[in-house]
Design a protein around this motif. Structure first.
Motif, short mmCIF file in Angstrom:
data_model
loop_
_atom_site.label_atom_id
_atom_site.label_comp_id
_atom_site.label_asym_id
_atom_site.label_seq_id
_atom_site.Cartn_x
_atom_site.Cartn_y
_atom_site.Cartn_z
N ALA A 58 0.82 -1.21 0.00
CA ALA A 58 0.00 0.00 0.00
C ALA A 58 0.85 1.26 0.00
N VAL A 59 1.83 1.33 0.90
CA VAL A 59 2.60 2.57 1.02
C VAL A 59 3.56 2.77 -0.16
N ARG A 60 3.89 1.70 -0.86
CA ARG A 60 4.72 1.82 -2.06
C ARG A 60 3.86 1.92 -3.33
N ASN A 61 2.60 2.32 -3.13
CA ASN A 61 1.69 2.60 -4.25
C ASN A 61 1.55 1.43 -5.21
N PHE A 62 1.43 0.22 -4.62
CA PHE A 62 1.21 -0.99 -5.40
C PHE A 62 2.35 -1.23 -6.41
N PHE A 63 3.52 -0.73 -6.07
CA PHE A 63 4.72 -0.90 -6.90
C PHE A 63 4.51 -0.41 -8.33
N ASP A 64 3.86 0.76 -8.44
CA ASP A 64 3.57 1.31 -9.77
C ASP A 64 4.69 2.18 -10.33
N GLY A 65 5.79 2.27 -9.61
CA GLY A 65 6.92 3.06 -10.08
C GLY A 65 6.97 4.46 -9.52
N SER A 66 5.92 4.88 -8.83
CA SER A 66 5.91 6.23 -8.25
C SER A 66 6.57 6.23 -6.87
#
Length: 307
Positions: free
Chosen positions: A118-126
């Motif tokens: 969650a905190v890594r934004n679902f690993f979307d690169g952001s």
């Protein structure tokens, strides 16, 4: 000799079955397998001649119990047991047990994985954020909650818990801060992990009014039960709060809607995976076998959950 049935539409790992068989057969009993069954009638046929049943998420209701004229004990390999009709079991003089704690670490590790996701934004690169120093609230402090607290401490999180059935000192001896109310927990912590059972009091209790109290950038993790979530209201809340994220190990009934409306803020596992580790499989299955053997040998009903 007693006949022990493993009835699992989602089978145990082969090593777990091997371990269960060793325990059961060493005690002089017979083991019977019903795996990957597709019809309730198959389960009903299988229980007719057995003395004990080990299940996972399989449904043991009044119809199944009525066919089980020799059945003396059902053990749910896991903590939750709302898939067993306890009143019907009691009426048939069948002892129902669970295996508390055997899956706890596996579920707890999944909770932390979901939080990182969650905190890594679902690993979307952001660019995401970190868990270090963040406040985590545990809604109930049983075996899974304790393990979540232990692992979260390693991430440097501040851990809080609300459990009306435990005195504060039991919670706080683990370095966890006990709070006085569920409202205090939700208003204090941007991360909440749910560990409550599905009861008449808790069903749909995780609703908009409660979740609205959570601070900005809130993350809700559910590895407990589907029924405790008020699904329409959580969708309504997420529509209003673009900062709110919901990750669950139990796919909700409105999954398609949630997935479409809240990409990057909603995630569900395709099936319940909290206990899906080789270690948890072995631990829970073998614990169930040992409890059955002890029940037949000594009458031990330590983990009985029905009256």
């Amino acid at each position: 000799m007693m006949k022990v049935l493993i009835a699992t539409d989602k089978p145990f790992a082969p090593d777990a079955v091997k371990g269960i068989r060793a325990v059961v057969e060493k005690a002089g009993h017979e083991l019977v397998l019903l795996e990957k069954y597709t019809e309730k009638s198959q389960l009903i046929d299988a229980v007719k001649t057995v003395d004990a049943v080990i299940i996972r998420s399989d449904i043991i209701d009044a119809e199944v119990l009525s066919a089980a004229n020799h059945l003396k004990i059902v053990v749910r390999a896991g903590a939750g047991y709302d898939n067993v009709d306890l009143d019907a079991a009691t009426a048939k003089n069948v002892c129902v047990m669970n295996t508390p704690g055997q899956n706890a670490n596996a579920v707890a590790e999944l909770v932390l994985c979901m939080m990182v996701y969650a905190v890594r934004n679902f690993f979307d690169g952001s660019s995401g954020s970190e868990l270090l120093g963040k406040k985590l609230g545990l809604h109930a402090y049983g075996n899974v909650g304790r393990n979540v607290a232990r692992i979260a401490a390693g991430f440097g999180m501040e851990v809080y818990a609300y459990d009306p059935f435990l005195p504060d000192d039991v919670i706080e001896k683990d370095g966890v801060k006990a709070v006085k109310s569920v409202e205090e927990l939700y208003s204090s912590c941007p991360f909440i992990s749910l560990h409550i059972p599905a009861t008449s009091e808790t069903k749909q209790s995780i609703n908009k009014a409660l979740l609205s109290k959570m601070p900005k950038k809130a993350v809700l993790i559910n590895t407990a039960r589907k029924e405790i979530i008020h699904e329409p209201e959580i969708a309504e809340l997420m529509q209003e709060r673009a900062d709110f994220k919901y990750l669950t190990d139990i796919m909700p009934g409105n999954h398609a809607e949630m997935q479409e409306k809240f990409p990057g803020r909603y995630f569900s596992t395709p099936k319940k995976m909290g206990a899906q580790t080789a270690e948890a499989n072995n631990n829970a299955g073998i614990a169930a076998a040992n409890q059955i053997v002890d029940f037949f040998k000594t009458g031990n009903q330590k983990f009985r959950v029905n009256k």
